[in-house]
Motif scaffolding. Structure first.
Motif, PDB file in Angstrom:
ATOM      1  N   SER A  17      48.916  86.986 -66.863  1.00  0.00           N
ATOM      2  CA  SER A  17      47.397  87.591 -67.727  1.00  0.00           C
ATOM      3  C   SER A  17      47.224  86.696 -68.961  1.00  0.00           C
ATOM      4  N   THR A  18      46.227  86.133 -68.926  1.00  0.00           N
ATOM      5  CA  THR A  18      45.933  85.475 -69.674  1.00  0.00           C
ATOM      6  C   THR A  18      44.730  84.742 -70.452  1.00  0.00           C
ATOM      7  N   THR A  19      44.005  84.392 -71.931  1.00  0.00           N
ATOM      8  CA  THR A  19      42.584  85.132 -71.814  1.00  0.00           C
ATOM      9  C   THR A  19      42.057  83.436 -72.305  1.00  0.00           C
ATOM     10  N   VAL A  20      41.064  83.476 -71.186  1.00  0.00           N
ATOM     11  CA  VAL A  20      40.559  81.803 -71.821  1.00  0.00           C
ATOM     12  C   VAL A  20      38.997  81.576 -72.344  1.00  0.00           C
ATOM     13  N   SER A  21      38.778  81.039 -73.350  1.00  0.00           N
ATOM     14  CA  SER A  21      37.463  81.086 -74.118  1.00  0.00           C
ATOM     15  C   SER A  21      36.292  80.435 -72.987  1.00  0.00           C
ATOM     16  N   LEU A  22      35.643  80.731 -72.264  1.00  0.00           N
ATOM     17  CA  LEU A  22      34.294  79.717 -71.627  1.00  0.00           C
ATOM     18  C   LEU A  22      32.982  79.934 -71.952  1.00  0.00           C
ATOM     19  N   THR A  23      32.437  78.875 -72.106  1.00  0.00           N
ATOM     20  CA  THR A  23      30.688  78.733 -72.182  1.00  0.00           C
ATOM     21  C   THR A  23      30.209  79.275 -71.064  1.00  0.00           C
ATOM     22  N   ALA A  24      28.714  80.060 -71.285  1.00  0.00           N
ATOM     23  CA  ALA A  24      28.259  80.813 -70.139  1.00  0.00           C
ATOM     24  C   ALA A  24      27.118  79.932 -70.652  1.00  0.00           C
ATOM     25  N   LEU A  25      26.002  79.667 -69.479  1.00  0.00           N
ATOM     26  CA  LEU A  25      25.291  78.654 -69.068  1.00  0.00           C
ATOM     27  C   LEU A  25      24.202  79.901 -68.569  1.00  0.00           C
ATOM     28  N   GLU A  26      23.968  80.026 -70.005  1.00  0.00           N
ATOM     29  CA  GLU A  26      22.127  81.312 -69.649  1.00  0.00           C
ATOM     30  C   GLU A  26      21.595  80.928 -68.762  1.00  0.00           C
ATOM     31  N   LEU A  27      20.936  80.737 -67.610  1.00  0.00           N
ATOM     32  CA  LEU A  27      20.046  80.280 -66.461  1.00  0.00           C
ATOM     33  C   LEU A  27      18.709  81.581 -66.059  1.00  0.00           C
ATOM     34  N   ALA A  28      17.543  80.593 -66.859  1.00  0.00           N
ATOM     35  CA  ALA A  28      16.227  81.211 -66.544  1.00  0.00           C
ATOM     36  C   ALA A  28      15.377  81.404 -65.243  1.00  0.00           C
ATOM     37  N   TYR A  29      15.719  79.697 -65.286  1.00  0.00           N
ATOM     38  CA  TYR A  29      15.815  79.285 -64.277  1.00  0.00           C
ATOM     39  C   TYR A  29      15.700  77.813 -63.393  1.00  0.00           C
ATOM     40  N   PHE A  35      16.082  70.986 -66.016  1.00  0.00           N
ATOM     41  CA  PHE A  35      17.899  71.309 -65.900  1.00  0.00           C
ATOM     42  C   PHE A  35      18.322  69.801 -66.461  1.00  0.00           C
ATOM     43  N   GLU A  36      18.343  68.899 -66.258  1.00  0.00           N
ATOM     44  CA  GLU A  36      19.141  68.218 -66.807  1.00  0.00           C
ATOM     45  C   GLU A  36      18.168  67.376 -67.753  1.00  0.00           C
ATOM     46  N   ALA A  37      17.388  67.611 -67.551  1.00  0.00           N
ATOM     47  CA  ALA A  37      16.491  66.254 -69.284  1.00  0.00           C
ATOM     48  C   ALA A  37      17.402  67.823 -70.699  1.00  0.00           C
ATOM     49  N   ARG A  40      21.128  67.217 -70.911  1.00  0.00           N
ATOM     50  CA  ARG A  40      21.360  66.042 -71.598  1.00  0.00           C
ATOM     51  C   ARG A  40      21.119  66.033 -73.083  1.00  0.00           C
ATOM     52  N   ASP A  41      19.818  66.991 -74.237  1.00  0.00           N
ATOM     53  CA  ASP A  41      19.557  67.044 -75.335  1.00  0.00           C
ATOM     54  C   ASP A  41      20.488  67.587 -75.723  1.00  0.00           C
ATOM     55  N   LYS A  42      21.775  68.496 -75.152  1.00  0.00           N
ATOM     56  CA  LYS A  42      22.677  69.152 -75.798  1.00  0.00           C
ATOM     57  C   LYS A  42      23.798  68.678 -75.797  1.00  0.00           C
ATOM     58  N   ILE A  43      24.378  68.298 -74.811  1.00  0.00           N
ATOM     59  CA  ILE A  43      25.475  66.844 -74.530  1.00  0.00           C
ATOM     60  C   ILE A  43      24.803  66.143 -75.850  1.00  0.00           C
ATOM     61  N   ARG A  44      23.873  65.346 -76.013  1.00  0.00           N
ATOM     62  CA  ARG A  44      23.543  64.276 -77.237  1.00  0.00           C
ATOM     63  C   ARG A  44      24.015  64.812 -78.751  1.00  0.00           C
ATOM     64  N   GLN A  45      23.605  66.051 -78.984  1.00  0.00           N
ATOM     65  CA  GLN A  45      24.193  66.542 -79.867  1.00  0.00           C
ATOM     66  C   GLN A  45      25.496  67.523 -79.744  1.00  0.00           C
ATOM     67  N   ALA A  46      26.138  67.332 -78.899  1.00  0.00           N
ATOM     68  CA  ALA A  46      27.939  67.713 -79.250  1.00  0.00           C
ATOM     69  C   ALA A  46      28.026  66.554 -78.396  1.00  0.00           C
TER      70      ALA A  46
END
Length: 253
Positions: A17-29, A35-37, A40-46
């Motif tokens: 057993s292990t614990t790994v931190s994962l980022t969740a992408l909360e999809l509304a639609y 989605f790609e736009a 890209r905007d999120k990636i430009r930020q960081a």
């Protein structure tokens, strides 16, 4: 004599057993262009944060038609941007079937929506009323804090699964500290700090110098560019207010 027989008897791997931190992408639609736009905007930020990051797609708040949920297109977009989708959380039976067809792991949902939808108008008299998390009585034996005396170096992850995490040194860039409760860093916080990882919204992050790549409390996060607006390279506390992370200098806390 050789060690070949002994090597053959040794198992090729073990499961732990292990614990790994994962980022969740909360999809509304899901709309391919939108989605790609947004991605890209999120990636430009960081850009450094999103490079080769594993994520899960959360369908707990998905409101679009299931027929438009094309996981193969979603996976293709993410892979083009060096983001790796490893699984799907929540969703209905049809959505989970689509995820399995795309060779994605299927994780249980958060349960929030189900609880809200099925909650009775009035609880039976024999059942005690649910109380807010913050109103629960303090345990007579609270979980002991985990104390780390050495710097947390790049690539390391330190986790306090039940209580607070106290780091009596620095958290270097590329390192990650996680806690079910609060996080205290008595030095520069340059890596990632994730407090309240089990959903404790009252958790806080304290540090002597805010230089973090990312800070998260109960799943709500800010990246470095957002954090630099207030208290950068100063002693601060970070807490969650109305689903927003608020940074306050310690001399005004």
């Amino acid at each position: 004599m050789t060690d070949a027989p002994q090597a053959a008897e040794r198992p090729a791997f073990q499961l732990k057993s292990t614990t790994v931190s994962l980022t969740a992408l909360e999809l509304a639609y899901f709309d391919t262009d939108s989605f790609e736009a947004t991605l890209r905007d999120k990636i430009r930020q960081a850009p450094g944060f999103f490079r080769d990051i594993p994520i899960i797609v959360s369908l707990d708040h998905f409101e679009g038609p299931t027929g438009e949920l094309d996981f193969f297109k979603l996976l293709g977009i993410c892979r083009r941007h060096n983001i790796h989708v490893v699984g799907v959380r929540g969703g209905n039976d049809d959505q989970r079937r689509l995820a399995r067809n795309a060779a994605l792991a299927v994780l249980p949902g958060s349960g929030r929506g189900d609880r809200e939808a099925t909650a009775p108008e009035q609880a039976p008299e024999a059942e005690p009323a649910l109380e807010p998390v913050g109103a629960r009585p303090v345990s007579a034996n609270p979980a002991a804090a985990r104390v780390v005396t050495q710097p947390v170096r790049s690539g390391q992850q330190v986790y306090a699964p039940e209580g607070d995490l106290i780091v009596l040194a620095s958290v270097q860039a590329g390192a990650e500290v996680l806690a079910a409760g609060n996080i205290h860093v008595y030095g520069p916080l340059r890596g990632r700090a994730l407090a309240g990882v089990n959903g404790l919204e009252e958790a806080r992050v304290f540090c002597q110098s805010l230089e973090a790549e990312l800070v998260s409390i109960a799943g709500h996060y800010k990246i470095s560019e957002d954090l630099q607006a207030t208290g950068w390279k100063a002693p601060v506390q970070i807490q969650l207010r109305d689903d927003l992370l608020v940074v306050t200098p310690l001399d005004r806390a």
